[in-house]
Design a protein around this motif. Structure first.
Motif, PDB file in Angstrom:
ATOM      1  N   ARG A 319       0.833  -1.219   0.000  1.00  0.00           N
ATOM      2  CA  ARG A 319       0.000   0.000   0.000  1.00  0.00           C
ATOM      3  C   ARG A 319       0.857   1.255   0.000  1.00  0.00           C
ATOM      4  NH1 ARG A 319      -1.920   4.093  -0.472  1.00  0.00           N
ATOM      5  NH2 ARG A 319      -3.925   4.928   0.267  1.00  0.00           N
ATOM      6  N   PHE A 320       1.962   1.253   0.745  1.00  0.00           N
ATOM      7  CA  PHE A 320       2.856   2.415   0.840  1.00  0.00           C
ATOM      8  C   PHE A 320       4.273   1.965   0.485  1.00  0.00           C
ATOM      9  CE2 PHE A 320      -0.577   3.525   3.836  1.00  0.00           C
ATOM     10  CZ  PHE A 320      -0.969   4.738   3.287  1.00  0.00           C
ATOM     11  N   PRO A 321       4.580   1.888  -0.803  1.00  0.00           N
ATOM     12  CA  PRO A 321       5.870   1.314  -1.231  1.00  0.00           C
ATOM     13  C   PRO A 321       7.081   2.212  -1.042  1.00  0.00           C
ATOM     14  CG  PRO A 321       4.571   1.994  -3.138  1.00  0.00           C
ATOM     15  CD  PRO A 321       3.685   2.156  -1.944  1.00  0.00           C
ATOM     16  N   LYS A 322       6.886   3.516  -0.809  1.00  0.00           N
ATOM     17  CA  LYS A 322       8.036   4.397  -0.647  1.00  0.00           C
ATOM     18  C   LYS A 322       8.764   4.073   0.657  1.00  0.00           C
ATOM     19  CE  LYS A 322       6.186   8.371  -3.184  1.00  0.00           C
ATOM     20  NZ  LYS A 322       5.844   9.811  -3.098  1.00  0.00           N
ATOM     21  N   PRO A 323      10.085   3.891   0.619  1.00  0.00           N
ATOM     22  CA  PRO A 323      10.826   3.557   1.847  1.00  0.00           C
ATOM     23  C   PRO A 323      10.621   4.565   2.968  1.00  0.00           C
ATOM     24  CG  PRO A 323      12.216   3.250  -0.077  1.00  0.00           C
ATOM     25  CD  PRO A 323      10.969   3.916  -0.563  1.00  0.00           C
ATOM     26  N   GLU A 324      10.507   5.850   2.632  1.00  0.00           N
ATOM     27  CA  GLU A 324      10.356   6.875   3.663  1.00  0.00           C
ATOM     28  C   GLU A 324       9.001   6.806   4.361  1.00  0.00           C
ATOM     29  OE1 GLU A 324       9.572   9.035  -0.336  1.00  0.00           O
ATOM     30  OE2 GLU A 324      10.810   7.390   0.447  1.00  0.00           O
ATOM     31  N   HIS A 325       8.080   6.024   3.829  1.00  0.00           N
ATOM     32  CA  HIS A 325       6.772   5.860   4.455  1.00  0.00           C
ATOM     33  C   HIS A 325       6.707   4.619   5.340  1.00  0.00           C
ATOM     34  CE1 HIS A 325       4.700   8.471   1.139  1.00  0.00           C
ATOM     35  NE2 HIS A 325       5.379   9.176   2.022  1.00  0.00           N
ATOM     36  N   ASP A 326       7.856   4.056   5.637  1.00  0.00           N
ATOM     37  CA  ASP A 326       7.943   2.825   6.416  1.00  0.00           C
ATOM     38  C   ASP A 326       7.788   3.123   7.908  1.00  0.00           C
ATOM     39  OD1 ASP A 326       8.376   0.277   7.240  1.00  0.00           O
ATOM     40  OD2 ASP A 326      10.509   0.237   6.786  1.00  0.00           O
ATOM     41  N   TYR A 327       6.558   3.346   8.322  1.00  0.00           N
ATOM     42  CA  TYR A 327       6.259   3.676   9.724  1.00  0.00           C
ATOM     43  C   TYR A 327       4.948   2.988  10.050  1.00  0.00           C
ATOM     44  CZ  TYR A 327       5.296   6.725  13.810  1.00  0.00           C
ATOM     45  OH  TYR A 327       5.005   7.230  15.069  1.00  0.00           O
ATOM     46  N   LEU A 328       5.027   1.733  10.450  1.00  0.00           N
ATOM     47  CA  LEU A 328       3.833   0.923  10.670  1.00  0.00           C
ATOM     48  C   LEU A 328       3.725   0.552  12.134  1.00  0.00           C
ATOM     49  CD1 LEU A 328       1.443  -0.844   9.803  1.00  0.00           C
ATOM     50  CD2 LEU A 328       3.091  -2.606   9.127  1.00  0.00           C
ATOM     51  N   HIS A 329       2.579   0.847  12.726  1.00  0.00           N
ATOM     52  CA  HIS A 329       2.337   0.502  14.126  1.00  0.00           C
ATOM     53  C   HIS A 329       1.097  -0.371  14.217  1.00  0.00           C
ATOM     54  CE1 HIS A 329       5.514   2.763  16.002  1.00  0.00           C
ATOM     55  NE2 HIS A 329       5.214   3.798  15.259  1.00  0.00           N
TER      56      HIS A 329
END
Length: 434
Positions: A319-329
């Motif tokens: 859903r969010f493939p950009k590395p900088e969007h890698d913030y999953l809780h």
């Protein structure tokens, strides 16, 4: 998605909601023509120095609501209803947050979401208590995903407030357990943000360390303004001059990233025990200098090593493939699913009924593709959940299949605490509405 104050964003995606205990499997729900979506007000700092944290939260909540909507929405007696996320930019200010709360309740929104600041959360709880008492026809619930001052479910506990993050004492106890077993560690430095959360953490850290490691010397202890320090070099220099072998901090957002960057720039070799060191740029800033030196505590991380976790993380990255969007809780996903389960259990979106249904609710997120579980303690509305303490390592090593934000570095589990071990006593004396 439309960005801006009180701009709404309808969202779609897939997953499955359930009732009081999550044991049923995903099912398809016929989509009719619901009269109106169920709106959720996100009151968060979406601009300013800590806006990156707000936007990261927004992405998590977008995905959570998409997954509910993709299966048809919230199943209610009158038909399934979709979720709609509405953005209210508080700019990180208490005053602006209260203004946004008034705007949300004026629009008839019944669920408020906030977390990035315990000071803001405390003000929202007080304001919502008064609002709900004055205007019972326009009541609202407050779901908190990140404000961790224990007082929010302790001295200030409210029937209308539910916390889905582990509070300061829960996270701190997990970190102190690791510190207590590091017998080579002799000196530590405490640094934090100067507001309710940072102040409480400072006091509790001293107390817990005194009990678990009375031999450990605290060689520095200070607070700095929240979100206003642009250059942490003077702080890093003081830490190095103190001779501290380790640093304990609850800093988050840019206050953590800039502190870590300053430490790297001067070659500070202390180990950082953090609440949030596994996200928002820290691994990328540190690089090799962070290996074995940065610890974090959270309810979940991408390298927990289960099949459920792998599927969960892969779906988010799609859903969010950009590395900088890698913030999953995981807790933010669980929060939305527990809200849905409570509404379906109550058969209504009315705040009081939903609050009652949330009390004592257990939800196993694995059938929902969340890889997390929790129970909402009725006594104080504090979610009881597992915790992981992890340490930064090179991606690709044993136990580190995934990196953070494309940095080449990820986190490996050091210590796992189940929900029973992570729990802390409750001091809440809750007043319930008539």
């Amino acid at each position: 998605m439309t960005v801006g104050m009180a701009s709404s964003a309808s969202v779609t995606a897939s997953s499955t909601g359930q009732g009081a205990s999550a044991t049923s499997s995903a099912s398809s729900i016929p989509i009719g023509a619901p009269a109106a979506p169920i709106r959720l007000a996100l009151i968060e700092g979406l601009s300013g120095p800590l806006g990156n944290g707000g936007e990261a939260v927004f992405r998590n909540l977008v995905w959570a609501t998409e997954r509910v909507n993709a299966r048809g929405g919230v199943r209610l007696p009158g038909g399934a209803r979709r979720l709609e996320l509405v953005r209210f930019d508080s700019k990180g200010s208490v005053e602006e947050s209260l203004s946004m709360l008034r705007a949300a309740t004026d629009q008839g929104i019944q669920v408020v979401l906030q977390g990035n600041s315990s000071a803001v959360a405390g003000a929202l709880i007080a304001a919502l208590d008064k609002h709900n008492a004055r205007e019972p026809a326009r009541r609202a619930l407050f779901l908190n995903y990140a404000a961790v001052d224990p007082a929010l479910t302790g001295a200030q506990c409210s029937f209308w407030h539910f916390r889905f993050d582990a509070h300061t004492d829960m996270r701190l106890a997990a970190l102190v357990e690791v510190i207590a077993q590091d017998r080579a560690l002799k000196t530590i430095y405490l640094i934090g943000q100067d507001y309710s959360f940072g102040q409480h953490l400072r006091e509790q850290a001293r107390a817990m360390l005194a009990r678990r490691r009375p031999d450990l010397r605290i060689v520095g202890d200070e607070l700095h303004p929240l979100g206003r320090v642009k250059d942490f070099l003077p702080y890093a220099t003081k830490i190095r001059a103190s001779g501290a072998q380790a640093v304990l901090t609850g800093n988050w957002g840019n206050d953590l990233t800039l502190l870590i960057k300053a430490a790297k720039d001067i070659g500070l070799e202390a180990r950082f025990h953090t609440f949030y060191g596994n996200a928002l740029g820290v691994p990328g800033v540190l690089g090799e200098a962070g290996v074995d030196r940065v610890l974090a505590v959270a309810e979940w991380h991408p390298n927990v090593g289960t099949a459920d976790a792998e599927r969960f993380y892969a779906a988010f990255r799609q859903r969010f493939p950009k590395p900088e969007h890698d913030y999953l809780h995981a807790r933010m996903q669980l929060m939305v699913e527990m809200l849905v389960a409570a509404m379906e259990r109550a058969g209504t979106t009315a705040p009081r009924a939903v609050a009652t249904a949330l009390e004592g609710l257990k939800l196993d997120g694995r059938p929902l593709g969340i890889a997390h579980e929790g129970e909402m303690r009725a006594a104080d509305h504090q979610l009881q959940q597992p915790l992981y303490v992890s340490v930064m390592r090179r991606a690709g090593e044993a136990g580190v299949p995934h990196d953070n934000e494309g940095s080449g570095y990820g986190f490996r589990t050091l210590r796992y605490l189940d929900a029973t071990r992570a729990a802390q006593p409750s001091s809440c004396r809750m007043r319930r509405p008539d």
